[in-house]
Design a protein around this motif. Structure first.
Motif, PDB file in Angstrom:
ATOM      1  N   UNK A 147     -13.755  36.216 -14.089  1.00 22.25           N
ATOM      2  CA  UNK A 147     -13.417  34.617 -12.900  1.00 22.25           C
ATOM      3  C   UNK A 147     -14.447  34.596 -11.938  1.00 22.25           C
ATOM      4  N   UNK A 148     -15.593  36.180 -11.306  1.00 23.97           N
ATOM      5  CA  UNK A 148     -16.412  35.696  -9.984  1.00 23.97           C
ATOM      6  C   UNK A 148     -17.702  35.153 -10.720  1.00 23.97           C
ATOM      7  N   UNK A 149     -17.600  35.330 -11.566  1.00 21.46           N
ATOM      8  CA  UNK A 149     -19.066  35.045 -12.404  1.00 21.46           C
ATOM      9  C   UNK A 149     -18.941  33.788 -13.030  1.00 21.46           C
ATOM     10  N   UNK A 150     -17.854  33.070 -13.946  1.00 22.00           N
ATOM     11  CA  UNK A 150     -17.490  31.885 -14.205  1.00 22.00           C
ATOM     12  C   UNK A 150     -17.259  31.048 -12.906  1.00 22.00           C
ATOM     13  N   UNK A 151     -16.891  30.991 -11.821  1.00 25.09           N
ATOM     14  CA  UNK A 151     -17.108  30.697 -10.523  1.00 25.09           C
ATOM     15  C   UNK A 151     -18.018  29.829  -9.940  1.00 25.09           C
ATOM     16  N   UNK A 152     -18.918  31.588 -10.304  1.00 27.32           N
ATOM     17  CA  UNK A 152     -20.188  31.096  -9.286  1.00 27.32           C
ATOM     18  C   UNK A 152     -21.758  29.696 -10.536  1.00 27.32           C
ATOM     19  N   UNK A 153     -21.033  29.616 -11.617  1.00 28.90           N
ATOM     20  CA  UNK A 153     -21.611  29.012 -12.975  1.00 28.90           C
ATOM     21  C   UNK A 153     -21.228  27.236 -12.276  1.00 28.90           C
ATOM     22  N   UNK A 154     -19.791  27.304 -11.975  1.00 25.62           N
ATOM     23  CA  UNK A 154     -18.590  26.582 -12.077  1.00 25.62           C
ATOM     24  C   UNK A 154     -19.067  25.635 -10.582  1.00 25.62           C
ATOM     25  N   UNK A 155     -20.134  26.174  -9.676  1.00 26.40           N
ATOM     26  CA  UNK A 155     -20.408  26.015  -8.392  1.00 26.40           C
ATOM     27  C   UNK A 155     -21.906  25.200  -8.402  1.00 26.40           C
ATOM     28  N   UNK A 242     -24.974  27.315 -20.120  1.00 28.02           N
ATOM     29  CA  UNK A 242     -23.599  26.544 -19.896  1.00 28.02           C
ATOM     30  C   UNK A 242     -23.376  24.641 -19.498  1.00 28.02           C
ATOM     31  N   UNK A 243     -23.855  23.585 -20.003  1.00 28.47           N
ATOM     32  CA  UNK A 243     -23.654  22.277 -19.953  1.00 28.47           C
ATOM     33  C   UNK A 243     -22.624  21.634 -19.633  1.00 28.47           C
ATOM     34  N   UNK A 244     -21.884  20.842 -18.684  1.00 28.22           N
ATOM     35  CA  UNK A 244     -20.854  20.029 -18.791  1.00 28.22           C
ATOM     36  C   UNK A 244     -21.111  18.644 -19.384  1.00 28.22           C
ATOM     37  N   UNK A 245     -21.753  18.131 -19.978  1.00 28.36           N
ATOM     38  CA  UNK A 245     -21.731  17.153 -20.719  1.00 28.36           C
ATOM     39  C   UNK A 245     -22.569  17.334 -21.730  1.00 28.36           C
ATOM     40  N   UNK A 246     -21.635  17.902 -22.436  1.00 28.07           N
ATOM     41  CA  UNK A 246     -22.191  18.332 -23.178  1.00 28.07           C
ATOM     42  C   UNK A 246     -23.458  17.318 -24.766  1.00 28.07           C
ATOM     43  N   UNK A 247     -22.184  16.404 -24.983  1.00 28.91           N
ATOM     44  CA  UNK A 247     -23.053  15.815 -26.027  1.00 28.91           C
ATOM     45  C   UNK A 247     -24.816  14.808 -25.582  1.00 28.91           C
ATOM     46  N   UNK A 248     -25.046  15.434 -24.462  1.00 28.49           N
ATOM     47  CA  UNK A 248     -26.848  14.625 -24.295  1.00 28.49           C
ATOM     48  C   UNK A 248     -27.258  15.883 -24.288  1.00 28.49           C
ATOM     49  N   UNK A 249     -28.570  16.272 -24.595  1.00 27.06           N
ATOM     50  CA  UNK A 249     -29.276  17.291 -24.509  1.00 27.06           C
ATOM     51  C   UNK A 249     -29.874  17.532 -23.154  1.00 27.06           C
ATOM     52  N   UNK A 250     -29.917  16.386 -22.617  1.00 23.96           N
ATOM     53  CA  UNK A 250     -30.847  15.958 -21.293  1.00 23.96           C
ATOM     54  C   UNK A 250     -29.674  16.352 -20.188  1.00 23.96           C
ATOM     55  N   UNK A 251     -29.758  16.612 -19.147  1.00 25.07           N
ATOM     56  CA  UNK A 251     -28.705  16.835 -18.002  1.00 25.07           C
ATOM     57  C   UNK A 251     -28.873  16.111 -17.021  1.00 25.07           C
ATOM     58  N   UNK A 252     -27.273  15.141 -16.959  1.00 25.15           N
ATOM     59  CA  UNK A 252     -26.982  14.101 -16.439  1.00 25.15           C
ATOM     60  C   UNK A 252     -25.841  14.916 -15.571  1.00 25.15           C
ATOM     61  N   UNK A 253     -25.968  14.798 -14.091  1.00 28.40           N
ATOM     62  CA  UNK A 253     -25.015  15.552 -13.057  1.00 28.40           C
ATOM     63  C   UNK A 253     -24.097  14.325 -12.959  1.00 28.40           C
ATOM     64  N   UNK A 254     -22.067  15.132 -13.040  1.00 26.27           N
ATOM     65  CA  UNK A 254     -21.476  14.046 -13.277  1.00 26.27           C
ATOM     66  C   UNK A 254     -21.476  12.883 -12.235  1.00 26.27           C
ATOM     67  N   UNK A 255     -21.487  12.594 -11.253  1.00 21.42           N
ATOM     68  CA  UNK A 255     -21.199  11.904 -10.347  1.00 21.42           C
ATOM     69  C   UNK A 255     -22.359  11.301  -9.977  1.00 21.42           C
ATOM     70  N   UNK A 389     -17.069  25.938 -23.749  1.00 21.80           N
ATOM     71  CA  UNK A 389     -17.914  26.531 -23.828  1.00 21.80           C
ATOM     72  C   UNK A 389     -17.976  28.328 -23.441  1.00 21.80           C
ATOM     73  N   UNK A 390     -17.292  28.440 -22.253  1.00 20.81           N
ATOM     74  CA  UNK A 390     -17.382  29.514 -22.121  1.00 20.81           C
ATOM     75  C   UNK A 390     -16.267  30.816 -23.317  1.00 20.81           C
ATOM     76  N   UNK A 391     -14.843  30.105 -23.859  1.00 18.93           N
ATOM     77  CA  UNK A 391     -14.908  31.336 -24.214  1.00 18.93           C
ATOM     78  C   UNK A 391     -15.591  30.685 -26.034  1.00 18.93           C
ATOM     79  N   UNK A 392     -16.794  30.119 -26.170  1.00 17.42           N
ATOM     80  CA  UNK A 392     -17.528  30.549 -26.929  1.00 17.42           C
ATOM     81  C   UNK A 392     -18.362  31.628 -26.524  1.00 17.42           C
TER      82      UNK A 392
END
Length: 510
Positions: A147-155, A242-255, A389-392
């Protein structure tokens, strides 16, 4: 309306955009989708608000350390300028409180309520072996403080889109160390997850001790010439990507698409401050007497007029000016425009939420609960995608570390539970558990992990026997009901024949 924004590289078109334009384009865009012919011009204008304002942004092309020209080019070519996009996003996290709040919303939504399932059970499995491995795996995952380690990633995920981490692990400790995205690149896909490489040549020698031993060894081999390549891929069990927008190989911030809207908000604030200063400014017209027998001949010499003007100036505030006129009436002039009653700052805030797809009611209770719930469920979909992704990654960890057997396998899962739907999920699994289905998922929805559930069971039943010792106080609801109850029969004299018949046949109880 279009203005020209001057900077060192040339001129940039800045499109003026207001609420009425947005509503018109949104209607046009929605109609075009129904006709299966997307109006991309309307869609583009919806996402790009105007920067055509009379402010410092127009003059310098900067807000904080973000250059508008860089933001425009990076948004136009994100595959080429993804590092610049991430830099801009980091700057906006410090510059714009609204950008920070929107990203923090996504970061704080996950609850990471997890559990373990067993699947692939084959005939001939050993129940004791399964129980021992289940207990060992549960204890290991508990020690990992997921829970703590995944929360750090989500930041980091919402405003950077990608998280590259290295695993530091021993028999008692587990830690995920973040790696600077500037020295990493995606390399391959394994078990549905990205693996990354590290550019050893970009590591600062003074910071080498901050990396795990296996990275230090790879770096020394590269420096000594034992490895011809500078790009090093850590072992799959020693890295997490872990990549939020996993459909793209290049990073693209959500907002990141809200860059222009956020800059608009800063412009509106500056305009509002400038407007307030202008509204408070007043000019006093001072009549200078003239000779009526001559044309525009003042009766006071310029030296005398200047002396008295300086004396008056010292006794006035900076927002009051003096205008000397020849022969005109002395009246005060105000620059306040009473006809403009719009709150431009509020309008600009609305534009940000409209463009982001989020409900402003999540932060400010201006609407009903139903609309907020539907909006929260809409953008919770991003969180559920990250859960998968965390599950996998954990299931890959289980497989690599050989917790599975040829007779059975373990599956790590995260419930689709967030801070917004917590009560709904708990209620769903409680109703399921009351029917004898999924008691373990009901416990997981209460944020109880398998290892702690087992420990609680042992403490409550085997050690302290809480079930036998903690007995509720006797009440009408908990008393023994096996004995006959009812009102005692009253002592009465002899009954008639019909009364005796009534008592013997208990006719009054019918």
């Amino acid at each position: 309306m279009t203005n020209k924004l001057n900077d060192n590289s040339g001129y940039t078109d800045v499109v003026a955009y207001n609420r009425s334009d947005m509503m018109r384009d949104e209607e046009s865009f929605n109609k075009s989708i129904e006709k299966n012919s997307v109006d991309f011009s309307a869609f583009r204008r919806l996402m790009v608000n105007d920067l055509c304002m009379n402010s410092e942004i127009i003059e310098t092309g900067y807000i904080g350390n973000v250059k508008l020209e860089d933001a425009r080019d990076a948004l136009r070519w994100p595959r080429k300028n993804w590092q610049k996009l991430l830099d801009i996003s980091e700057q906006l996290m410090m510059i714009s409180p609204h950008y920070y709040r929107l990203n923090s919303l996504y970061s704080n939504m996950p609850l990471f309520c997890w559990g373990l399932d067993v699947y692939g059970v084959k005939d001939g499995y050993n129940a004791d072996t399964l129980k021992k491995k289940y207990n060992a795996l549960s204890a290991k995952l508990e020690d990992m403080n997921l829970k703590h380690e995944f929360s750090k990633i989500m930041k980091y995920l919402p405003y950077q889109d990608i998280y590259c981490g290295l695993i530091i692990e021993n028999d008692s400790d587990f830690f995920i160390q973040k790696i600077n995205h500037r020295i990493c690149k995606l390399h391959q896909v394994q078990d549905g997850l990205y693996n990354f490489k590290i550019n050893l040549a970009a590591i600062n020698t003074k910071e080498l001790d901050a990396y795990p031993d296996y990275v230090q060894d790879a770096y020394l081999d590269f420096i000594d010439g034992k490895s011809p390549h500078s790009w090093y891929m850590p072992p799959a069990e020693k890295q997490i990507c872990i990549k939020l927008n996993s459909q793209w190989t290049t990073p693209y911030p959500l907002l990141i698409g809200l860059v222009r809207d956020i800059l608009d908000l800063d412009v509106y604030k500056k305009l509002k401050l400038q407007s307030a200063r202008t509204d408070n400014y007043k000019a006093i017209l001072i009549e200078v007497p003239i000779d009526t027998t001559a044309v525009d001949k003042p009766l006071i010499t310029p030296e005398t007029l200047s002396l008295f003007a300086d004396m008056n100036r010292e006794n006035m505030s900076d927002d009051i000016g003096m205008i000397h006129t020849l022969g005109s009436g002395a009246e005060a002039v105000s620059f306040k425009d009473s006809s403009n009653t719009r709150n431009n700052v509020s309008d600009a805030v609305d534009e940000i939420y409209n463009a982001s797809g989020l409900s402003q009611e999540v932060f400010n209770s201006s609407g009903n609960a139903t609309s907020m719930t539907l909006s929260a469920e809409n953008f919770s979909g991003f969180i559920y995608g990250v859960y998968r992704q965390f599950e996998r990654w954990i299931n890959r960890y289980i497989k690599i570390n050989k917790f599975n057997s040829s007779k059975f396998k373990f599956y790590f899962y995260l419930l689709d539970e967030t801070i917004f739907n917590r009560d709904t999920v708990v209620k769903r699994y409680k109703e399921s558990a009351s029917m004898g289905i999924g008691i373990e998922k009901y416990l997981a929805s209460l944020e109880l992990t398998p290892s702690r559930v087992l420990g609680s069971y042992i403490v409550s039943n085997d050690i302290f026997d809480f079930h036998s010792n903690f007995i509720p106080l006797q009440t009408s609801y908990t008393m023994d009901t096996t004995s006959e109850g009812g009102r005692p029969q009253s002592e009465i004299g002899e009954l008639s024949d019909s009364g005796e018949d009534t008592r013997e046949n208990e006719k009054n109880d019918r």
